[in-house]
Write an enzyme that holds these catalytic residues in place. Structure first.
Site, PDB file in Angstrom:
ATOM      1  N   TYR A   1       0.832  -1.215   0.000  1.00  0.00           N
ATOM      2  CA  TYR A   1       0.000   0.000   0.000  1.00  0.00           C
ATOM      3  C   TYR A   1       0.862   1.259   0.000  1.00  0.00           C
ATOM      4  CZ  TYR A   1      -4.383  -2.347  -0.100  1.00  0.00           C
ATOM      5  OH  TYR A   1      -5.439  -3.096  -0.549  1.00  0.00           O
TER       6      TYR A   1
ATOM      7  N   ASP B   1      -8.011   5.911  -5.223  1.00  0.00           N
ATOM      8  CA  ASP B   1      -6.832   6.722  -5.548  1.00  0.00           C
ATOM      9  C   ASP B   1      -7.004   8.233  -5.376  1.00  0.00           C
ATOM     10  OD1 ASP B   1      -8.341   7.488  -7.808  1.00  0.00           O
ATOM     11  OD2 ASP B   1      -7.334   6.051  -9.123  1.00  0.00           O
TER      12      ASP B   1
ATOM     13  N   HIS C   1     -15.023   1.775  -1.972  1.00  0.00           N
ATOM     14  CA  HIS C   1     -13.974   0.886  -1.460  1.00  0.00           C
ATOM     15  C   HIS C   1     -12.929   1.614  -0.620  1.00  0.00           C
ATOM     16  CE1 HIS C   1     -15.034  -2.125  -4.928  1.00  0.00           C
ATOM     17  NE2 HIS C   1     -15.881  -2.169  -3.918  1.00  0.00           N
TER      18      HIS C   1
ATOM     19  N   CYS D   1      -6.856   3.034  12.966  1.00  0.00           N
ATOM     20  CA  CYS D   1      -6.343   2.103  13.971  1.00  0.00           C
ATOM     21  C   CYS D   1      -7.350   0.974  14.161  1.00  0.00           C
ATOM     22  CB  CYS D   1      -6.105   2.837  15.284  1.00  0.00           C
ATOM     23  SG  CYS D   1      -5.762   1.683  16.634  1.00  0.00           S
TER      24      CYS D   1
ATOM     25  N   CYS E   1      -3.129   4.413  21.101  1.00  0.00           N
ATOM     26  CA  CYS E   1      -3.408   3.195  21.882  1.00  0.00           C
ATOM     27  C   CYS E   1      -2.453   2.045  21.584  1.00  0.00           C
ATOM     28  CB  CYS E   1      -4.855   2.751  21.644  1.00  0.00           C
ATOM     29  SG  CYS E   1      -5.096   1.970  20.042  1.00  0.00           S
TER      30      CYS E   1
ATOM     31  N   GLY F   1     -14.865   2.529 -17.212  1.00  0.00           N
ATOM     32  CA  GLY F   1     -13.622   1.844 -16.831  1.00  0.00           C
ATOM     33  C   GLY F   1     -13.766   0.846 -15.704  1.00  0.00           C
ATOM     34  N   THR F   2     -14.860   0.084 -15.720  1.00  0.00           N
ATOM     35  CA  THR F   2     -14.990  -0.980 -14.718  1.00  0.00           C
ATOM     36  C   THR F   2     -15.356  -2.287 -15.395  1.00  0.00           C
ATOM     37  OG1 THR F   2     -16.152  -1.775 -12.744  1.00  0.00           O
ATOM     38  CG2 THR F   2     -17.399  -0.265 -14.169  1.00  0.00           C
TER      39      THR F   2
ATOM     40  N   ASN G   1     -15.653   1.887 -22.038  1.00  0.00           N
ATOM     41  CA  ASN G   1     -14.649   0.907 -21.619  1.00  0.00           C
ATOM     42  C   ASN G   1     -13.795   0.559 -22.833  1.00  0.00           C
ATOM     43  OD1 ASN G   1     -13.368  -1.650 -20.714  1.00  0.00           O
ATOM     44  ND2 ASN G   1     -14.821  -1.489 -19.015  1.00  0.00           N
TER      45      ASN G   1
ATOM     46  N   GLU H   1     -13.045  -2.279 -23.678  1.00  0.00           N
ATOM     47  CA  GLU H   1     -13.611  -3.488 -24.298  1.00  0.00           C
ATOM     48  C   GLU H   1     -14.999  -3.758 -23.746  1.00  0.00           C
ATOM     49  OE1 GLU H   1     -10.393  -5.967 -23.026  1.00  0.00           O
ATOM     50  OE2 GLU H   1     -11.363  -6.410 -21.107  1.00  0.00           O
TER      51      GLU H   1
HETATM   52  P1  OAD Z   1     -10.864  -3.771 -13.166  1.00  0.00           P
HETATM   53  O1  OAD Z   1      -9.383  -3.779 -13.209  1.00  0.00           O
HETATM   54  O2  OAD Z   1     -11.554  -5.050 -12.831  1.00  0.00           O
HETATM   55  O3  OAD Z   1     -11.436  -3.282 -14.572  1.00  0.00           O
HETATM   56  C1  OAD Z   1     -10.895  -2.164 -15.225  1.00  0.00           C
HETATM   57  C2  OAD Z   1     -11.681  -1.960 -16.497  1.00  0.00           C
HETATM   58  O4  OAD Z   1     -11.235  -0.761 -17.100  1.00  0.00           O
HETATM   59  C3  OAD Z   1     -11.538  -3.076 -17.537  1.00  0.00           C
HETATM   60  O5  OAD Z   1     -12.830  -3.473 -17.959  1.00  0.00           O
HETATM   61  C4  OAD Z   1     -10.752  -2.399 -18.684  1.00  0.00           C
HETATM   62  O6  OAD Z   1     -11.169  -2.865 -19.967  1.00  0.00           O
HETATM   63  C5  OAD Z   1     -11.129  -0.951 -18.497  1.00  0.00           C
HETATM   64  N1  OAD Z   1     -10.123   0.040 -18.959  1.00  0.00           N
HETATM   65  C6  OAD Z   1      -8.783  -0.025 -18.885  1.00  0.00           C
HETATM   66  N2  OAD Z   1      -8.203   1.098 -19.360  1.00  0.00           N
HETATM   67  C7  OAD Z   1      -9.231   1.907 -19.751  1.00  0.00           C
HETATM   68  C8  OAD Z   1      -9.301   3.201 -20.328  1.00  0.00           C
HETATM   69  N3  OAD Z   1      -8.196   3.936 -20.596  1.00  0.00           N
HETATM   70  N4  OAD Z   1     -10.529   3.715 -20.597  1.00  0.00           N
HETATM   71  C9  OAD Z   1     -11.656   3.001 -20.343  1.00  0.00           C
HETATM   72  N5  OAD Z   1     -11.648   1.760 -19.792  1.00  0.00           N
HETATM   73  C10 OAD Z   1     -10.450   1.221 -19.508  1.00  0.00           C
HETATM   74  O7  OAD Z   1     -11.269  -2.575 -12.170  1.00  0.00           O
HETATM   75  P2  OAD Z   1     -12.611  -2.363 -11.344  1.00  0.00           P
HETATM   76  O8  OAD Z   1     -13.797  -2.758 -12.129  1.00  0.00           O
HETATM   77  O9  OAD Z   1     -12.546  -1.009 -10.787  1.00  0.00           O
HETATM   78  O10 OAD Z   1     -11.621  -3.801  -5.255  1.00  0.00           O
HETATM   79  O11 OAD Z   1     -12.396  -3.407 -10.170  1.00  0.00           O
HETATM   80  C11 OAD Z   1     -13.323  -3.483  -9.137  1.00  0.00           C
HETATM   81  C12 OAD Z   1     -12.649  -3.770  -7.841  1.00  0.00           C
HETATM   82  O12 OAD Z   1     -11.823  -4.936  -7.966  1.00  0.00           O
HETATM   83  C13 OAD Z   1     -11.693  -2.704  -7.362  1.00  0.00           C
HETATM   84  O13 OAD Z   1     -12.316  -1.624  -6.723  1.00  0.00           O
HETATM   85  C14 OAD Z   1     -10.832  -3.470  -6.412  1.00  0.00           C
HETATM   86  C15 OAD Z   1     -10.578  -4.684  -7.252  1.00  0.00           C
HETATM   87  O14 OAD Z   1     -10.194  -5.816  -6.581  1.00  0.00           O
HETATM   88  C16 OAD Z   1     -11.193  -3.572  -4.026  1.00  0.00           C
HETATM   89  O15 OAD Z   1     -10.113  -3.061  -3.809  1.00  0.00           O
HETATM   90  C17 OAD Z   1     -12.163  -3.998  -2.976  1.00  0.00           C
END
Ligand code: OAD
Length: 248
Positions: free
Chosen positions: A66, A103, A118, A126, A150, A187-188, A213, A215
């Protein structure tokens, strides 16, 4: 890019816009995603680095990871995607950002209504007394620090696998999703629940849901529109269209 008329019509009449974001929005700032090409979970083990049990087994390793990610985040800046989202606030009554990212880049870009599902990597707390600390206090600690109050163990204020989201935050997020007129899913990979329910909750409540996204994802087919490309390029284009239709 020619934006479809249906999107322009929706944006013209909308009052409440929601952005639901994931790691992909920060990729163009140089923050690694978790899945897909170059994803962190392809080379590292989430059960070791992002779970309570992993932390208890090897606290210093998790702390070090981290601390490394904090350095990455501190040395980067919001990209045009984050900045476009912040600028949307000039044109609509309400802009909500619901992010899975830890971030802090949406805040640094200037967005105001942010729900961090998240947690936030720039905070610690703590595990004994629950006191919160900023990231500055233990900036140079290479090992898990002890709470100055503590003596308890300090951990990052992020949600690990198997842990609950902060109290009430999911319910608030669903409410905001249901109230939105247009919801951008940016971007998820939409595979981590309960966060991944948000786009579906928005759609069920009648919001116009648009994915951006690199893809296609598992949910692309069930949404109203899906743009494939970089959020740092597509969001500024949508913002430019918004300026035109909302200023005239
Ligand atoms: P992921 O890493 O699972 O997915 C990222 C997505 O962003 C993918 O579908 C990529 O295709 C897309 N991507 C990458 N670059 C991009 C760009 N320049 N423009 C648009 N899309 C792009 O990330 P999250 O869905 O955020 O959890 O993941 C969910 C959670 O899984 C996170 O919050 C984290 C992780 O484990 C915890 O920390 C609890």
């Amino acid at each position: 890019m020619n934006l479809p008329n249906i999107l322009l019509d929706k944006l013209k009449s909308a009052n409440r816009i929601l952005f639901f974001t994931g790691a992909g929005i920060s990729a163009e700032s140089g923050v690694d995603t978790f899945r897909g090409k170059g994803g962190l979970w392809n080379k590292m083990k989430p059960e070791e680095l992002a779970s309570f049990d992993g932390f208890m087994r090897n606290p210093n390793l998790v702390w070090e990871w981290y601390q490394y990610r904090r350095k990455v985040v501190r040395n980067t800046t919001p990209n045009p995607g984050h900045r476009a989202i912040a600028e949307f606030e000039k044109y609509f009554d309400t802009i909500d950002v619901i992010t899975q990212n830890v971030d802090n880049l949406h805040r640094r870009a200037g967005s105001k209504n942010i729900l961090e599902l998240h947690g936030n990597i720039e905070r610690n707390y703590c595990m004994e007394c629950g006191k919160y600390y900023g990231v500055e206090e233990f900036l140079n600690s290479e090992e898990v620090p002890k709470c100055p109050e503590c003596g308890g163990m300090i951990r990052p204020d992020v949600v690990w696998f198997g842990e609950n989201l902060p109290d009430g935050i999911y319910e608030t997020a669903v409410q905001r999703a249901q109230f939105s007129d247009v919801c951008f899913v940016v971007g998820t990979s939409a595979v981590v629940y309960p966060a991944a329910y948000i786009p579906t909750r928005a759609k069920e409540a009648g919001s116009f849901v648009v994915e951006i996204n690199l893809e296609g994802t598992d949910i692309s087919g069930s949404l109203d529109l899906s743009f494939q490309g970089k959020s740092g390029e597509i969001l500024p284009e949508i913002l430019a269209a918004v300026k035109e239709i909302r200023e005239n």
